[in-house]
Design a protein around this motif. Structure first.
Motif, short mmCIF file in Angstrom:
data_model
loop_
_atom_site.label_atom_id
_atom_site.label_comp_id
_atom_site.label_asym_id
_atom_site.label_seq_id
_atom_site.Cartn_x
_atom_site.Cartn_y
_atom_site.Cartn_z
N LEU A 236 67.40 -1.70 13.73
CA LEU A 236 66.20 -1.70 13.77
C LEU A 236 64.76 -2.83 14.09
CD1 LEU A 236 64.91 -0.64 10.27
CD2 LEU A 236 65.06 1.17 12.78
N LEU A 237 65.27 -4.15 13.81
CA LEU A 237 65.30 -5.12 14.58
C LEU A 237 65.38 -5.75 15.74
CD1 LEU A 237 64.34 -7.71 11.54
CD2 LEU A 237 62.91 -6.64 11.82
N ASP A 301 57.70 1.61 7.14
CA ASP A 301 57.07 0.93 8.22
C ASP A 301 55.91 -0.42 8.02
OD1 ASP A 301 57.45 3.70 9.05
OD2 ASP A 301 55.69 4.85 8.03
N GLU A 302 56.29 -0.06 6.46
CA GLU A 302 54.94 -1.44 6.40
C GLU A 302 55.87 -2.98 6.37
OE1 GLU A 302 52.04 -1.93 5.06
OE2 GLU A 302 51.68 -3.14 5.20
N TRP A 303 56.97 -3.09 5.79
CA TRP A 303 57.69 -4.11 5.96
C TRP A 303 58.14 -4.94 7.82
CZ3 TRP A 303 63.56 -5.12 8.42
CH2 TRP A 303 63.49 -5.98 7.53
N LEU A 304 57.88 -3.74 8.48
CA LEU A 304 58.24 -3.74 9.81
C LEU A 304 57.07 -4.30 10.32
CD1 LEU A 304 60.45 -0.76 11.27
CD2 LEU A 304 61.66 -2.83 10.69
N ASP A 312 54.26 -11.65 16.86
CA ASP A 312 54.11 -11.49 17.62
C ASP A 312 54.77 -9.94 18.44
OD1 ASP A 312 51.82 -12.68 17.31
OD2 ASP A 312 52.95 -14.80 18.62
N LYS A 313 55.28 -9.08 18.19
CA LYS A 313 55.74 -7.34 18.44
C LYS A 313 54.80 -6.71 17.68
CE LYS A 313 59.69 -9.83 20.22
NZ LYS A 313 59.44 -9.36 21.50
N GLU A 314 54.13 -6.69 17.16
CA GLU A 314 53.19 -5.70 16.57
C GLU A 314 52.91 -4.24 17.38
OE1 GLU A 314 50.18 -8.76 16.13
OE2 GLU A 314 49.44 -7.86 14.33
N GLU A 315 52.58 -4.08 18.74
CA GLU A 315 52.66 -2.94 19.56
C GLU A 315 54.19 -2.56 19.43
OE1 GLU A 315 51.07 -3.36 23.42
OE2 GLU A 315 49.53 -4.15 22.53
N GLU A 316 55.03 -3.15 19.73
CA GLU A 316 56.31 -3.24 19.63
C GLU A 316 56.98 -1.90 18.50
OE1 GLU A 316 55.53 -5.47 20.75
OE2 GLU A 316 56.84 -6.20 22.57
N GLU A 318 55.08 -0.41 16.11
CA GLU A 318 54.09 0.69 16.29
C GLU A 318 54.79 1.43 16.79
OE1 GLU A 318 52.24 1.51 14.29
OE2 GLU A 318 51.87 -0.15 13.34
N GLU A 319 55.48 1.14 18.56
CA GLU A 319 56.55 2.43 19.68
C GLU A 319 57.64 2.96 18.13
OE1 GLU A 319 56.63 3.60 21.85
OE2 GLU A 319 54.30 3.07 21.80
N LEU A 320 58.27 1.91 17.82
CA LEU A 320 59.30 1.82 17.24
C LEU A 320 59.35 2.71 16.10
CD1 LEU A 320 62.51 0.98 16.10
CD2 LEU A 320 61.40 -0.93 15.57
N ILE A 321 58.19 2.93 15.14
CA ILE A 321 58.03 3.35 13.63
C ILE A 321 58.01 4.70 14.56
CG2 ILE A 321 56.73 3.88 12.11
CD1 ILE A 321 55.97 0.78 11.98
N LYS A 322 57.30 5.01 15.74
CA LYS A 322 56.93 6.32 16.09
C LYS A 322 58.07 7.28 16.02
CE LYS A 322 52.45 6.72 18.32
NZ LYS A 322 52.36 5.88 19.68
N GLU A 323 58.88 5.96 17.17
CA GLU A 323 59.96 6.60 17.61
C GLU A 323 61.16 7.24 16.28
OE1 GLU A 323 62.01 3.66 20.49
OE2 GLU A 323 64.06 4.44 19.50
N GLU A 324 61.66 6.71 15.46
CA GLU A 324 62.14 6.65 14.07
C GLU A 324 61.50 7.33 13.53
OE1 GLU A 324 64.79 4.75 13.35
OE2 GLU A 324 65.29 4.51 15.16
#
Lengths: 508, 293
Positions: A236-237, A301-304, A312-316, A318-324
């Motif tokens: 994930l990370l 989700d919250e952990w990520l 400073d990866k907030e946008e990435e 959110e993308e990741l969460i959506k994808e997963e």
């Protein structure tokens, strides 16, 4: 978070930490409503009491601390103790050989083990010379980057001056010597051993940051969470370009040294991680959070998101969460659907779960997520570090009975008997090995194997764990056979007592 | 005071160690220092004269009760002196040394001393350093200066010599060093001379001589220190002087203890002197005056 209290400041000028009883008013004996436990924890009135009958126990040194420290590859471990105290560490290869090298376990994972094997004479005359000899031997034999000294009841009782010995001999030794005060007599709460370990890591090993690594995330992993969980967290990370600094299992000494350079310390188990997280923030300004752990969809989700904030990866993220979510949420929905349909009347299944207090606060919301009910839960210990987390859990899932004990199989049998859940999660040490007197499905809460179906963390873990629960409930023939073939472990009169803490000596 | 002064006072049992310590604490508090006195003896009677003769619950009592409440370990004594007793087992059972270790760890690791933040912390420790537990206060990070109370009695000096061995052992690893010897129960010149000679031979120093005094005994029976019970007495002034000396003493010594046989040989000559002096006194001859009956 229950932090910021004055007494919570970590003082690295001291040889070690306070014990968990003192630091966090902890206990490992409790039965009652979770809301009452919470009240007592808030008031600071929790305490450990004696039992007239006690089945087994773990000690500060040997409840896995020894095994965990032994995994640190370029280090050696000295047990400053009679030889028997190191026996559990010898199971180390057994524990980890099931993890395939292909999945990342080092091929060379020999035990770098020494013991001072303290004897009568050492107790009477003191054993500092023996320790010095062992340190020199560790340096010659293994040429390690660090030498960990694990202290024992014996050195604690005779008051060995470990720091004095270390100060004296360190100039002759290349490796950094790291004394850990895990004397068994110090504390009844095995968590004290972890705090003592982190204290020593902070005091002796962590270096001042040379540079900040904005893409590095510290994760204190316990391998009671599985190897698959590490892989999931890395997956994930890794997708958002972050690297994971897993400590302590199979870490290098350098990974400890650079803990101060990370962008954030993230939890898997808050009770385990609390001390190192706070220490790293206090000493080196590494931010941290303790809740939630990545268990279940919502908490992952919250952990990520929390990690995203600090890197400073907030946008990435959110993308990741959506994808997963696209991939995994439907699978979990399916599991939920099936779990809700197992009972013909459509009611939810009951699960009696958890293990440590960390898992208590992360597992119950997950059970809620997949449509299971938890009328009762068990934890090995509880203290005031997790007050707000338990409060949040109570808000989410409502009140429930809670049994706090460390390795008291009979009390667990009692609760299981009383609650009569559809599935009970436990482990062999905790009472899972006693003979079944019902057809309750019992599965191992601490599945250390590296198989993907044992995962619990992150998205794949949420699905794997859900599937595992589902499978265990679908086919009951194993439970049936076990019930037929084995006798009841406990007498009826005990199981009929209203209080599972029947043997507790109240006020003692 | 910018940095907290932490000292440990050792001496053979019954030599007047707790009496001296309590008077020192009381005198320091009169000099407007904030003082904490920690009794490290399972008898837990170090601080009683600071508390009108009343004993206090000990740290080990709290540990034993299983209570995690740590706000009831420090009690106020004379003039605000913070009194703590480590406590420990009844005679003949358990491990008193471990009791001292556990109590000091609890106080130190939980920031109990830091919270009160006294100017001076005094550990009053059971004299013979019989095991690792009783050496805890002189280890790295606890006290920096050790004082030892002794009379001219051979066994008291023997205990001091043993303490010096302990200090020497820990001196290489950041342990406390000797601040000085406090001569106690002094009634004769030769007693002073004997203790002074011992300090010279062991390359240490004597910080104060405290004379034998019935005032001290009387105050103790009343459950108070001399500082409290007889503040205008000469003896009280001696304790105040001791307090000033301790505050101003920046010296630290690594002692050179005698080997056992050497100590016996050294003592033999002095004991003979003392006996001769006693005999003269007993026979009614005042030494040095030249007057007979």
């Amino acid at each position: 978070m229950s932090l910021g209290k004055k007494e919570n400041k970590i003082d690295l000028s001291k040889n070690t930490c306070p014990n968990r009883e003192q630091r966090a008013k902890g206990t490992n004996v409790y039965f009652g409503k979770a809301s009452e436990l919470l009240d007592e924890a808030k008031e600071g009135t929790l305490q450990c009491s004696d039992r007239k009958f006690q089945q087994s126990g773990g000690c500060v040194l040997n409840f896995y601390l020894a095994v965990r420290v032994s995994t640190i590859r370029d280090a050696a471990v000295i047990f400053n103790a009679p030889v028997g105290c190191s026996s559990s560490a010898l199971g180390y290869r057994e524990l980890y050989r099931a993890v395939p090298v292909e999945l990342g376990r080092p091929a060379e994972y020999d035990l770098h083990w020494l013991t001072t094997n303290l004897q009568q004479n050492d107790v009477v005359y003191g054993a500092s010379n023996k320790l010095k000899d062992a340190i020199k031997e560790a340096q010659t034999r293994y040429n390690p980057k660090a030498i960990f000294i694990l202290t024992s009841c014996t050195t604690g009782i005779i008051g060995e001056d470990i720091e004095g010995t270390v100060t004296e001999i360190q100039p002759e030794i290349d490796a950094t010597i790291v004394p850990i005060h895990c004397e068994g007599v110090r504390s009844r709460l095995v968590q004290t051993g972890y705090d003592a370990f982190w204290h020593a890591v902070l005091k002796y090993l962590v270096k001042k940051p040379e540079k900040k690594q904005k893409d590095l995330v510290n994760v204190a992993s316990m391998l009671s969470y599985t190897w698959q969980d590490r892989l999931e967290i890395e997956r994930l990370l890794g997708k958002v370009g972050l690297r994971v600094n897993f400590i302590p299992e199979f870490a290098t000494v350098e990974q400890f040294e650079q803990l101060s350079e990370a962008a954030v310390t993230a939890p898997i188990c808050p009770t385990y991680t609390d001390y190192i997280s706070r220490g790293l923030e206090q000493e080196f300004g590494v931010p941290y959070f303790l809740y939630p752990s990545p268990m279940g969809i919502k908490n992952t989700d919250e952990w990520l998101r929390r990690i995203g904030k600090y890197t400073d990866k907030e946008e990435e993220i959110e993308e990741l969460i959506k994808e997963e979510h696209v991939k995994w949420v439907p699978k979990l929905e399916e599991i939920r659907e099936q779990l809700l349909n197992i009972k013909e009347d459509g009611t939810k299944l009951n699960v009696l779960g958890s293990l440590g207090q960390g898992r208590l606060v992360s597992q119950l919301p997950y059970f809620d997520e997949i449509g299971l009910k938890s009328p009762a839960a068990m934890a090995q210990d509880f203290d005031d570090l997790l007050i707000e987390e338990l409060e949040e859990v109570l808000d989410t899932v409502g009140d429930f009975d809670i049994m706090v004990n460390t390795f008291q199989a009979s009390e667990q049998a009692h609760v299981t008997h009383k609650v009569n859940p559809d599935v009970a999660l436990t482990c062999p040490f905790q009472g899972g090995a006693w003979k079944r007197d019902s057809e309750i499905t019992r599965i191992h809460a601490l599945r250390g194997d590296a198989d993907p179906w044992s995962a619990q963390s992150g998205y794949t873990g949420a699905v794997a764990f859900g599937n595992f629960l589902l499978q265990s409930l679908k086919n009951k023939s194993y439970q049936k056979t076990m019930k037929e073939k084995t006798a009841t472990g406990y007498k009826d009169w005990y199981l009929e007592q209203p209080d599972p803490l029947y043997f507790l000596e109240k006020g003692k | 005071m910018s940095k907290r002064k932490q000292i440990a006072i050792y001496g053979k049992g019954g030599i007047g160690k707790s009496t001296t310590t309590s008077n020192l604490s009381a005198a320091l508090s009169d000099l407007n220092y904030s003082v904490m006195q920690i009794g490290c003896d399972p008898k837990n009677d170090s601080t009683t004269t600071l508390r009108k003769g009343k004993p206090i619950p000990t740290v080990m009592d709290t540990v034993r009760s299983g209570s995690n409440k740590l706000d009831n370990l420090v009690f106020e004594g004379y003039n605000g002196v913070h009194c703590v007793e480590a406590g420990g087992p009844e005679p003949g059972v358990g491990c008193a040394g471990r009791g001292i270790i556990a109590a000091i760890e609890l106080l130190d690791n939980n920031g109990i001393i830091d919270d009160i933040d006294p100017d001076i912390v005094i550990y009053d420790v059971l004299g013979d350093v019989v095991c690792g537990g009783f050496a805890i206060p002189i280890r790295q990070g606890i006290a920096e200066q050790v004082y030892t109370v002794t009379s001219s009695d051979y066994m008291a000096i023997y205990a001091v010599n043993n303490l010096f061995k302990g200090i020497l052992k820990y001196s290489g690893s950041g342990g406390a060093l000797l601040g000085g010897i406090i001569g106690n129960s002094i009634s004769k010149i030769s007693q002073k001379e004997m203790i002074t000679d011992f300090s010279e031979k062991t390359e240490t120093n004597v910080i104060e001589f405290v004379p034998r005094s019935s005032t001290v005994t009387k105050c103790e029976l009343d459950g108070v220190t001399t500082i409290e019970g007889a503040p205008d007495s000469e003896q009280a002034e001696v304790y105040r002087q001791l307090a000033r000396n301790v505050i101003n003493n920046k010296d630290s010594y690594i002692p050179k203890p005698f080997e056992a046989q050497d100590l016996a040989d050294w003592a033999a000559s002095w004991i003979n002197n003392l006996l001769k002096e006693e005999k003269i006194e007993h026979d009614g001859i005042r030494s040095g005056s030249g007057e007979g009956i």
